[in-house]
Design a protein around this motif. Structure first.
Motif, PDB file in Angstrom:
ATOM      1  N   ILE A 172       0.854  -1.183   0.000  1.00  0.00           N
ATOM      2  CA  ILE A 172       0.000   0.000   0.000  1.00  0.00           C
ATOM      3  C   ILE A 172       0.890   1.232   0.000  1.00  0.00           C
ATOM      4  N   THR A 173       0.817   2.002  -1.061  1.00  0.00           N
ATOM      5  CA  THR A 173       1.553   3.257  -1.149  1.00  0.00           C
ATOM      6  C   THR A 173       0.549   4.402  -1.277  1.00  0.00           C
ATOM      7  N   THR A 174       1.042   5.600  -1.217  1.00  0.00           N
ATOM      8  CA  THR A 174       0.142   6.744  -1.310  1.00  0.00           C
ATOM      9  C   THR A 174       0.587   7.689  -2.427  1.00  0.00           C
ATOM     10  N   LYS A 215      -9.571   3.635  -5.937  1.00  0.00           N
ATOM     11  CA  LYS A 215      -8.576   3.904  -4.896  1.00  0.00           C
ATOM     12  C   LYS A 215      -9.218   4.585  -3.696  1.00  0.00           C
ATOM     13  N   GLU A 216      -8.628   4.283  -2.548  1.00  0.00           N
ATOM     14  CA  GLU A 216      -9.186   4.780  -1.294  1.00  0.00           C
ATOM     15  C   GLU A 216      -8.532   6.103  -0.896  1.00  0.00           C
ATOM     16  N   LYS A 218      -7.155   8.453   1.719  1.00  0.00           N
ATOM     17  CA  LYS A 218      -6.628   8.287   3.069  1.00  0.00           C
ATOM     18  C   LYS A 218      -6.630   9.582   3.877  1.00  0.00           C
ATOM     19  N   ASN A 336      -4.882  12.769  -0.361  1.00  0.00           N
ATOM     20  CA  ASN A 336      -3.934  11.668  -0.286  1.00  0.00           C
ATOM     21  C   ASN A 336      -4.687  10.372  -0.525  1.00  0.00           C
ATOM     22  N   ALA A 338      -4.697   6.015  -1.316  1.00  0.00           N
ATOM     23  CA  ALA A 338      -3.961   4.760  -1.129  1.00  0.00           C
ATOM     24  C   ALA A 338      -3.937   3.989  -2.439  1.00  0.00           C
ATOM     25  N   ILE A 340      -3.133   0.336  -3.867  1.00  0.00           N
ATOM     26  CA  ILE A 340      -2.971  -1.060  -3.456  1.00  0.00           C
ATOM     27  C   ILE A 340      -2.203  -1.812  -4.536  1.00  0.00           C
TER      28      ILE A 340
END
Length: 578
Positions: A172-174, A215-216, A218, A336, A338, A340
């Motif tokens: 998980i990167t941002t 995408k989520e 954050k 921002n 996340a 996956i």
């Protein structure tokens, strides 16, 4: 009567006197005391060291005799002599130490070393004494003075630890995108001009793309500010309104993209008078009297006084109002999200099919298997695809080293060094190869240059020091390395020759018991040695049984090991050590 030649007769008398005196010393040879340190010789490093004290009894040492003492290690297949020491009687005209006939005396043969040979494991130490008097010599009876050689140090596992370069894979990167909205003085509404800016359009597109890819979000940060001119109460309300209006705009954009964001992801702040922003912009500007204004900021903390003093600098204030203050009337928006990454199964499938993966994903893929051949295949693929990343070829070398392919490992590490010449991980690994090739000196140079690469460096340095017999320094490095290892336990035991502290026996056992892989037969063998030093026959026999079950050759090795000398005729011991 025949005449006798007086000269011949005199010579015979002298010879008989000389032989008689030396023979007396030979006859009394068993009365000479030899004190050897250590009592049982030990092999440390690559040599055997000992010192000896010799005590002659009163009325033993004939005044005219010169005695040369030579300690000799005798063993099957050879013998090795320590340096000799010469002692003379009271009437001998020479420069050696003198022994009194009436009182006897004690003399020291200084510590000396001889190079260790395998046959010395069953050696015995003798003293060869050669007496000389009036041109005649006599070899006195040999005196056995010690058993030897205790060679437990030979159990050292001459291994080294290489270091695998770590991946930086994060599932998980941002990603983040932001925009800044500027406001008219004393206004909190967002102008249409601001909403048409490229950075706002880019932010809107970023939100749409996040929605399309599922995408989520954050975090959403909204910060609003007012310039530090005007009344503080007005600015406080103004900054808060700018923050609220910016939040409404953002919520509308999320709604358009059909994205739901929980209240918990929002971080909203407002600042009535942005003096820090003012100071930063002033420092970056070329405004006349800039230094004077900055001095005012440092001298006064009260915002009212600051504003008054700055306005008094009338020549500069108009330029400040035109260039600086408008940049402070703003809100900053950022989102921002996340990202996956691939699952483990997806990464495995992509590796197998030569699919598209980043270097971090490929390095991570190798950690998903315990099979070294499979790891090597993955690292080779990574090295082919990302040849400019030293980690890929370093890890090819690391796995080759673990598989015993030292030449291939060395070639890979040399290639990695070509990419990053001062990389400490690679230098450690080249040191491990040098050590495997038998070049401890070159290995040490590499290890010294690899400081900071990891605990493996400390372990590798400790092994070299153990091999040299410098156990105290080695133990400090084993502790620093944090690896519970056979060599650490061995060094702990061998250091008993320095400390004479029996606590090391249990300490060594404690280290052995913490070793994760107990399959090494040497672990059980060393436990048997420790049992022998603790006079524990059951421990000897039980541990030797385990060792021999794993490596049958250790039975014959134990039979010739002086550590077990006092049990050589014990039936239980002999049933295992054969």
């Amino acid at each position: 009567m025949k005449k006798v030649n007086v000269c011949i007769l005199a010579s015979c008398v002298l010879a008989l006197t000389a032989c008689g005196g030396m023979q007396k010393m030979a006859d009394m040879a068993k009365q000479v005391q030899y004190d050897v340190n250590p009592k049982v010789l030990e092999m440390h490093g690559d040599s055997v060291e000992m010192e000896m004290k010799v005590t002659f009894p009163p009325k033993y040492f004939i005044a005219g005799v010169t005695l040369e003492l030579t300690p000799v290690l005798k063993y099957e297949g050879g013998e090795k002599s320590f340096p000799s020491k010469t002692i003379q009687g009271e009437k001998v005209q020479a420069n050696n130490e003198v022994c009194s006939f009436a009182n006897g005396g004690t003399f020291t043969l200084n510590a000396a070393k001889v190079a260790f040979e395998e046959g010395m494991r069953n050696a015995e130490l003798f003293v060869v004494a050669k007496a000389t008097m009036k041109g005649k010599s006599l070899i006195l009876p040999d005196n056995k003075v010690a058993d030897g050689v205790m060679s437990t140090a030979l159990l050292l596992e001459k291994d080294a630890k290489t270091i695998a370069a770590a991946d930086k894979f994060q599932r998980i990167t941002t990603d983040e995108k932001g925009a800044t909205l500027f406001f008219v003085i004393n206004k909190a509404d967002i102008s249409s001009k601001e909403l048409k800016k490229d950075e706002v359009a880019a932010l809107q597109q970023f939100i749409k793309s996040a929605a399309a890819d599922g995408k989520e979000i954050k975090g959403i940060t909204i910060s609003a500010y007012a310039s530090p001119d005007g009344e503080e109460s007005l600015n406080d309300k103004l900054a808060a309104n700018r923050m609220n209006n910016s939040a409404k705009f953002f919520q509308q954009e999320l709604k358009k993209a059909k994205i739901k964001a929980a209240d918990s992801v929002y971080s909203k702040t407002s600042l009535a008078e942005d003096w820090d922003g003012f100071k930063t912009l002033m420092q970056q500007s070329d405004i006349q009297d800039k230094e004077l204004i900055l001095r005012v900021l440092s001298m006064y903390s009260d915002p009212v006084v600051r504003e008054k003093e700055i306005k008094n600098i009338s020549a500069a204030y108009e330029e400040i109002a035109d260039k600086i203050l408008p940049q402070l009337r703003r809100s900053k928006l950022s989102v921002n999200i996340a990202i996956i990454g691939h699952s483990d199964e997806e990464i495995k499938e992509l590796i197998a099919s030569d699919g598209e993966l980043t270097v971090e994903e490929m390095l991570y893929a190798a950690t998903l298997t315990e099979d070294n051949a499979e790891k090597l295949s993955i690292y080779k693929k990574a090295a082919d695809k990302y040849a400019d990343d030293w980690r890929t070829i370093n890890n090819v070398g690391h796995i080759n080293y673990l598989m015993g392919n030292i030449a291939d490992a060395k070639a890979a590490f040399e290639k990695a060094k070509g990419i990053d010449a001062s990389n400490t991980t690679v230098l450690n690994n080249l040191g491990a190869c040098a050590y495997a090739e038998g070049d401890a000196a070159a290995a040490k140079e590499y290890y010294d240059a690899a400081a900071g690469a990891g605990d493996e460096v400390s372990y590798n340095q400790a092994v070299i020091l153990t091999q040299k017999g410098d156990y105290e320094a080695a133990l400090n490095l084993y502790v620093a390395s944090k690896f519970e290892s056979f060599n650490w336990a061995l060094a702990k035991l061998l250091n008993y020759s320095n400390t004479k502290n029996a606590d090391v026996f249990d300490a060594s056992l404690g280290i052995l018991n913490k070793i994760e892989d107990q399959n090494d037969p040497k672990i059980a063998y060393l436990k048997a040695v420790i049992s022998a030093r603790k006079q524990d026959k059951d421990g000897i026999v039980n541990n030797l049984k385990v060792a021999v079950e794993k490596d049958a050759s250790l039975g014959a090795y134990a039979a010739k090991d002086i550590e077990f000398a006092q049990y050589a005729d014990d039936a239980d011991f002999k049933s295992v050590a054969k």
